[in-house]
Enzyme design. Structure first.
Site, mmCIF file in Angstrom:
data_model
loop_
_atom_site.group_PDB
_atom_site.id
_atom_site.type_symbol
_atom_site.label_atom_id
_atom_site.label_comp_id
_atom_site.label_asym_id
_atom_site.label_seq_id
_atom_site.Cartn_x
_atom_site.Cartn_y
_atom_site.Cartn_z
ATOM 1 C CG ASP A 118 -9.254 -19.111 -17.907
ATOM 2 O OD1 ASP A 118 -9.758 -18.914 -19.027
ATOM 3 O OD2 ASP A 118 -8.245 -19.803 -17.732
ATOM 4 C CG ASN A 176 -13.254 -23.304 -25.379
ATOM 5 O OD1 ASN A 176 -13.482 -22.516 -26.274
ATOM 6 N ND2 ASN A 176 -14.042 -23.431 -24.328
ATOM 7 C CG HIS A 204 -8.241 -17.548 -23.931
ATOM 8 N ND1 HIS A 204 -9.553 -17.205 -24.099
ATOM 9 C CD2 HIS A 204 -8.178 -18.278 -22.799
ATOM 10 C CE1 HIS A 204 -10.248 -17.729 -23.108
ATOM 11 N NE2 HIS A 204 -9.438 -18.382 -22.311
ATOM 12 C CG HIS A 220 -5.057 -23.323 -16.399
ATOM 13 N ND1 HIS A 220 -6.311 -23.090 -15.877
ATOM 14 C CD2 HIS A 220 -5.002 -22.633 -17.568
ATOM 15 C CE1 HIS A 220 -6.991 -22.310 -16.716
ATOM 16 N NE2 HIS A 220 -6.219 -22.021 -17.749
ATOM 17 C CG LEU A 221 0.466 -22.809 -11.356
ATOM 18 C CD1 LEU A 221 0.986 -21.969 -10.202
ATOM 19 C CD2 LEU A 221 1.630 -23.412 -12.134
ATOM 20 N NE ARG A 222 -4.549 -28.412 -15.343
ATOM 21 C CZ ARG A 222 -5.485 -27.950 -16.142
ATOM 22 N NH1 ARG A 222 -6.456 -27.175 -15.675
ATOM 23 N NH2 ARG A 222 -5.485 -28.244 -17.423
ATOM 24 C CG HIS A 256 -4.481 -17.380 -19.134
ATOM 25 N ND1 HIS A 256 -5.574 -16.917 -19.830
ATOM 26 C CD2 HIS A 256 -4.814 -18.622 -18.713
ATOM 27 C CE1 HIS A 256 -6.526 -17.843 -19.831
ATOM 28 N NE2 HIS A 256 -6.083 -18.890 -19.158
ATOM 29 C CG ASN A 264 -9.699 -23.536 -14.424
ATOM 30 O OD1 ASN A 264 -8.552 -23.294 -14.082
ATOM 31 N ND2 ASN A 264 -9.999 -24.050 -15.610
ATOM 32 C CG ASP A 303 -5.212 -20.950 -21.719
ATOM 33 O OD1 ASP A 303 -5.286 -21.261 -20.518
ATOM 34 O OD2 ASP A 303 -6.172 -21.056 -22.509
#
Ligand SMILES: [Zn+2]
Length: 340
Positions: A167, A293, A247, A77-79, A75, A109, A320
């Site tokens: 996610d 969150n 999470h 986030h590589l953007r 999990h 996302n 995360d």
């Protein structure tokens, strides 16, 4: 089917780790020793100080340090695409490798959302030249993560998506969730879930409990997570489908997953380092870095998550990881959307 994991070609390392504490439960290793990696493969283990470094070998003097097998982070986030000023595939995977991770899964996302086969294919191509470690890409459950229309699970699977998740946002509609599980069973992709009932969490900025009451700020109750986990475990049981809960933050969630597993429901779950290490006490100072969150919850919730990891109710630890730009460049709305 195994998920596609892409990375750029790398030169295999030759390195001697000297006098580390070697830990690998599967191999039965738990004690001091030397570890020689030759051409990217473990070539020898030995008593502390016993192994010679081959010519040109990097030597790491590791007294007082632990050597673990490589970590896998399911999990992050590589953007990419769309927010490369925060992170991209190269910087994210370099950071992961530096932290001891040998494989990661990226969340969808992004902007645009990873919700069709062509975006998955282009991410895999970029990873093939930029990713420093094997990197898999999940795709969204719903188009644009809007929670209205399902993505084409079979096409996403054929393109090499590693799983499906919205996610950052929950799937509000139980009816849509049921359909997603039906398609998931056919496409063979696990659905990973950000569990939150927005009708319970809306307006909240931290865990609802003693600390939020003392501070006089609106809370996010633990049931906003666990009621959705209960719903989705029931739906997974009904559709004989597989889900993964992301999470986990609350004791009630851990208890529901424990019961679901005992009943044979195909559910796995993850805990994050911050929910294992911190509680809502950390928010007492109103330090906004401690705001996230799902939120940091009570000490009782934290203990339940530790117990859940120990017992195997929570299957894995996931960071995360989510790089954010400076506060001035990031609106509140944006950080709400891109966190979690
Ligand atoms: Zn996330």
């Amino acid at each position: 089917m195994s998920p596609a994991m892409d990375r750029a070609p790398v030169d295999p390392a030759t390195v001697l780790v000297r006098e580390a504490h070697l830990l690998d439960p599967r191999a039965g290793l738990d004690g001091p020793g030397d570890l020689l990696v030759r051409d990217g493969q473990i070539a020898a283990l030995g008593e502390p100080g016993s192994l010679e470094a081959p010519d040109g070998c990097e030597v790491v003097e590791a007294q007082g340090l632990h050597a673990f097998p490589g970590f896998v982070d399911p999990h992050v986030h590589l953007r990419t695409p769309g927010q490369e000023y925060k992170e991209d595939i190269q910087t994210g995977t370099r950071a992961a490798a530096a932290g001891g991770f040998c494989a990661i899964l990226a969340m969808p996302n992004t902007r645009p959302v990873v919700d069709n086969a062509s975006i998955v294919q282009s991410l895999r191509e970029i990873a093939g030249t930029q990713a420093r470690i094997p990197t898999g890409f999940t795709a969204a459950v719903t188009v644009g993560q809007k929670g209205e229309q399902l993505t084409e699970a079979a096409e996403l699977a054929a393109a090499g998506a590693a799983g499906l998740t919205d996610d950052g946002l929950p799937i509000r509609s139980a009816g849509l969730m049921r359909q997603a599980l039906q398609y998931q069973r056919l496409a063979g992709l696990t659905i990973a879930l950000h569990e939150e009932d927005p009708t319970l969490s809306a307006g909240g900025v931290m865990h609802e409990g003693e600390v939020s009451a003392l501070l006089g700020v609106a809370g996010i109750p633990s049931v906003s997570e666990s009621v959705m986990v209960g719903r989705d475990c029931d739906l997974a049981a009904y559709e004989d489908a597989r889900i993964h809960v992301q999470h986990v933050s609350a004791r009630t969630t851990v208890e529901i997953i424990e019961r679901a597993k005992a009943a044979g429901i195909k559910v796995t779950a993850e805990a994050t380092p911050h929910h294992l290490l911190l509680s809502d006490e950390a928010v007492r100072t109103l330090d906004t870095n401690k705001k996230m969150n799902p939120p940091l919850r009570s000490e009782d919730d934290r203990q339940a998550i530790i117990d859940g990891v120990r017992s195997g109710t929570l299957d894995t630890i996931a960071t995360d990881h989510a790089s954010d730009a400076t506060a001035s460049a990031t609106t509140g709305r944006e950080s709400a959307e891109t966190s979690g």
